[in-house]
Write a protein that holds these residues in place. Structure first.
Motif, PDB file in Angstrom:
ATOM      1  N   VAL A   2      -1.203  -3.613  15.219  1.00  0.00           N
ATOM      2  CA  VAL A   2      -1.657  -2.203  15.376  1.00  0.00           C
ATOM      3  C   VAL A   2      -0.499  -1.402  15.257  1.00  0.00           C
ATOM      4  N   ARG A   3       0.833  -1.776  15.674  1.00  0.00           N
ATOM      5  CA  ARG A   3       2.207  -0.720  15.512  1.00  0.00           C
ATOM      6  C   ARG A   3       2.236  -0.531  14.057  1.00  0.00           C
ATOM      7  N   TRP A   4       2.433  -1.683  13.359  1.00  0.00           N
ATOM      8  CA  TRP A   4       2.586  -1.591  11.799  1.00  0.00           C
ATOM      9  C   TRP A   4       1.790  -0.545  11.270  1.00  0.00           C
ATOM     10  N   VAL A   5       0.422  -0.749  11.506  1.00  0.00           N
ATOM     11  CA  VAL A   5      -0.602   0.132  10.618  1.00  0.00           C
ATOM     12  C   VAL A   5      -0.341   1.596  11.128  1.00  0.00           C
ATOM     13  N   ARG A   6      -0.241   1.740  12.293  1.00  0.00           N
ATOM     14  CA  ARG A   6       0.127   3.377  12.960  1.00  0.00           C
ATOM     15  C   ARG A   6       1.361   3.750  12.360  1.00  0.00           C
ATOM     16  N   GLU A   7       2.433   3.240  12.305  1.00  0.00           N
ATOM     17  CA  GLU A   7       3.545   3.514  11.724  1.00  0.00           C
ATOM     18  C   GLU A   7       3.544   3.852  10.279  1.00  0.00           C
ATOM     19  N   ALA A   8       2.572   3.018   9.661  1.00  0.00           N
ATOM     20  CA  ALA A   8       2.607   3.359   8.185  1.00  0.00           C
ATOM     21  C   ALA A   8       1.587   4.522   8.075  1.00  0.00           C
ATOM     22  N   GLY A   9       0.926   4.917   8.936  1.00  0.00           N
ATOM     23  CA  GLY A   9      -0.191   6.172   8.674  1.00  0.00           C
ATOM     24  C   GLY A   9      -1.269   5.629   7.730  1.00  0.00           C
ATOM     25  N   LEU A  10      -1.499   4.633   7.731  1.00  0.00           N
ATOM     26  CA  LEU A  10      -2.709   3.841   6.877  1.00  0.00           C
ATOM     27  C   LEU A  10      -4.011   3.867   7.847  1.00  0.00           C
ATOM     28  N   ARG A  11      -5.131   4.238   7.018  1.00  0.00           N
ATOM     29  CA  ARG A  11      -6.585   4.011   7.477  1.00  0.00           C
ATOM     30  C   ARG A  11      -6.636   2.465   7.360  1.00  0.00           C
ATOM     31  N   VAL A  12      -7.294   1.763   8.373  1.00  0.00           N
ATOM     32  CA  VAL A  12      -7.995   0.682   8.414  1.00  0.00           C
ATOM     33  C   VAL A  12      -9.472   0.596   8.166  1.00  0.00           C
ATOM     34  N   SER A  13      -9.778   0.434   6.596  1.00  0.00           N
ATOM     35  CA  SER A  13     -11.119   0.885   6.248  1.00  0.00           C
ATOM     36  C   SER A  13     -12.162  -0.206   6.848  1.00  0.00           C
ATOM     37  N   SER A  14     -11.706  -1.529   6.970  1.00  0.00           N
ATOM     38  CA  SER A  14     -12.381  -2.567   7.579  1.00  0.00           C
ATOM     39  C   SER A  14     -11.633  -3.656   8.042  1.00  0.00           C
ATOM     40  N   VAL A  15     -12.245  -4.495   8.862  1.00  0.00           N
ATOM     41  CA  VAL A  15     -11.603  -5.851   9.536  1.00  0.00           C
ATOM     42  C   VAL A  15     -12.729  -6.696   8.906  1.00  0.00           C
ATOM     43  N   CYS A  16     -12.145  -7.820   8.423  1.00  0.00           N
ATOM     44  CA  CYS A  16     -12.865  -8.983   8.116  1.00  0.00           C
ATOM     45  C   CYS A  16     -12.297 -10.275   8.757  1.00  0.00           C
ATOM     46  N   ARG A  17     -13.119 -10.780   9.383  1.00  0.00           N
ATOM     47  CA  ARG A  17     -14.552 -10.867   9.571  1.00  0.00           C
ATOM     48  C   ARG A  17     -15.148 -11.246  10.695  1.00  0.00           C
TER      49      ARG A  17
ATOM     50  N   CYS B  29       0.853  -1.231  -0.190  1.00  0.00           N
ATOM     51  CA  CYS B  29      -0.046  -0.125   0.164  1.00  0.00           C
ATOM     52  C   CYS B  29       0.907   1.323  -0.098  1.00  0.00           C
ATOM     53  N   LEU B  30       2.057   1.241   0.804  1.00  0.00           N
ATOM     54  CA  LEU B  30       2.868   2.364   0.859  1.00  0.00           C
ATOM     55  C   LEU B  30       3.522   2.705  -0.687  1.00  0.00           C
ATOM     56  N   ALA B  31       4.021   1.531  -1.142  1.00  0.00           N
ATOM     57  CA  ALA B  31       4.732   1.829  -2.235  1.00  0.00           C
ATOM     58  C   ALA B  31       3.747   2.346  -3.357  1.00  0.00           C
ATOM     59  N   ALA B  32       2.596   1.903  -3.359  1.00  0.00           N
ATOM     60  CA  ALA B  32       1.647   2.398  -4.474  1.00  0.00           C
ATOM     61  C   ALA B  32       0.794   3.660  -4.048  1.00  0.00           C
ATOM     62  N   GLY B  33       1.291   4.242  -2.975  1.00  0.00           N
ATOM     63  CA  GLY B  33       0.418   5.278  -2.279  1.00  0.00           C
ATOM     64  C   GLY B  33      -0.852   5.263  -2.059  1.00  0.00           C
ATOM     65  N   LEU B  34      -1.284   4.216  -1.489  1.00  0.00           N
ATOM     66  CA  LEU B  34      -2.648   3.825  -1.273  1.00  0.00           C
ATOM     67  C   LEU B  34      -2.840   4.302   0.457  1.00  0.00           C
ATOM     68  N   PRO B  35      -3.862   5.114   0.740  1.00  0.00           N
ATOM     69  CA  PRO B  35      -4.043   5.377   1.988  1.00  0.00           C
ATOM     70  C   PRO B  35      -4.576   4.586   3.116  1.00  0.00           C
ATOM     71  N   ALA B  36      -5.203   3.550   2.577  1.00  0.00           N
ATOM     72  CA  ALA B  36      -6.017   2.593   3.381  1.00  0.00           C
ATOM     73  C   ALA B  36      -5.758   1.178   3.100  1.00  0.00           C
ATOM     74  N   ILE B  37      -6.261   0.262   4.023  1.00  0.00           N
ATOM     75  CA  ILE B  37      -6.077  -1.109   3.918  1.00  0.00           C
ATOM     76  C   ILE B  37      -7.446  -1.978   4.615  1.00  0.00           C
ATOM     77  N   GLY B  38      -8.103  -2.642   4.020  1.00  0.00           N
ATOM     78  CA  GLY B  38      -8.842  -3.733   4.610  1.00  0.00           C
ATOM     79  C   GLY B  38      -8.086  -4.924   5.232  1.00  0.00           C
ATOM     80  N   VAL B  39      -8.049  -5.044   6.409  1.00  0.00           N
ATOM     81  CA  VAL B  39      -7.262  -6.311   7.113  1.00  0.00           C
ATOM     82  C   VAL B  39      -8.227  -7.494   7.494  1.00  0.00           C
ATOM     83  N   TRP B  40      -7.624  -8.770   7.375  1.00  0.00           N
ATOM     84  CA  TRP B  40      -8.487  -9.728   7.692  1.00  0.00           C
ATOM     85  C   TRP B  40      -7.802 -10.287   9.059  1.00  0.00           C
TER      86      TRP B  40
END
Length: 284
Positions: free
Chosen positions: A57-72, A33-44
């Motif tokens: 949690v630490r990885w997502v916060r350090e990356a500055g990504l939004r978590v758009s959803s959690v599945c499931r 996501c970071l390499a492609a410039g995407l601001p968000a990720i939906g995690v499983w």
């Protein structure tokens, strides 16, 4: 068209659902996501469990990504009291994980018919009751529950809620601040009167997921979700309906397809970004 570069404002609402690049670990998906410039990720939840919630949690916060959803979460349709209690507890844990990840939505897959059970209305009623029991937990943790209606081909084994209308019949019995619906093009493009149901959903739309309906079907119907533009769905029209209903959050691309999973993840994300800015983003 050229692949959008990181920083392209057209990517501002695009989210990679992890299953689109199923071969990637959570770390690889975040880096992709970071390499492609995407601001968000939906995690499983499974990849999160592999590394541990604290690390995720630490990885997502350090990356500055939004978590758009959690599945499931979900799978509420068991009839045995022990199964009902176990499902509730598993979903309580899913809510807590969603809150810890700062995710907008916990996606709920209602579940299919228990083995030997043919009472479809009864299974839907149990799912409704279980979602109602989970609502206070979600409210306490500031998590929105998203009921995901699934195409009828999955009614027996995964989703006894088959239409957006049925999902809204459940959601409308509960607090709109806590319980909403997931609009997924793959599952809903066929539904008669879908335009009216999307308008009815309005602010209850908590997630918009996109992928295409392709034919011929592979042997495993679960792996029949294609890249946008490779199938039969009218993404501009569908997206306009969702936007007109007031949805203004992230758009997840969620694809289950063996060929997509076999391709290099970076190539998949690049194609995804191109198709998104061509077919979806201009109509948001």
């Amino acid at each position: 068209m050229p692949t959008p570069e990181p920083g392209d404002p057209r990517l501002a609402r695009l989210s990679l659902n992890q299953r689109t690049c199923a071969g990637w670990s959570l770390r690889e998906a975040i880096d992709g996501c970071l390499a492609a410039g995407l601001p968000a990720i939906g995690v499983w939840r499974e990849p999160v469990a592999e590394v541990g919630l604290e690390t995720a949690v630490r990885w997502v916060r350090e990356a500055g990504l939004r978590v758009s959803s959690v599945c499931r979460g979900g799978f509420f349709t068991g009839s045995d009291p022990g199964a009902v209690a176990a499902a509730h507890q598993a979903n309580v844990e899913a809510v807590r994980e969603t809150a810890a990840l700062g995710a907008a939505t916990l996606v709920l897959v209602p579940g299919g018919l228990p083995e030997g059970d043919t009472d479809l209305p009864g299974a839907r009623a149990r799912a409704t009751e279980a979602i109602g029991a989970l609502q206070p937990v979600a409210a306490e943790h500031g998590v929105r529950l998203g009921i995901e209606p699934m195409h009828p081909i999955f009614a027996a084994d995964r989703g006894v809620v088959s239409t957006l209308g049925q999902a809204l019949d459940i959601a409308e019995q509960l607090d709109p601040e806590t319980v909403g619906v997931v609009v997924d093009t793959f599952h809903l493009w066929w539904e008669p009167g879908i335009e009216q149901q999307i308008a009815r959903a309005g602010s209850r739309i908590v997630s918009y997921q996109v992928c295409d309906w392709i034919t011929p079907f592979p042997a495993d119907a679960l792996l029949s979700r294609g890249m946008m533009g490779d199938g039969h769905i009218d993404f501009p029209a569908f997206t306009r309906q969702v936007a007109q209903a007031g949805y203004a959050s992230d758009v997840e691309v969620e694809i289950f397809h063996a060929d997509v999973w076999a391709a290099p993840g970076a190539d998949v994300v690049a194609t995804m970004a191109r198709r998104y800015v061509e077919l979806v983003q201009p109509h948001l």
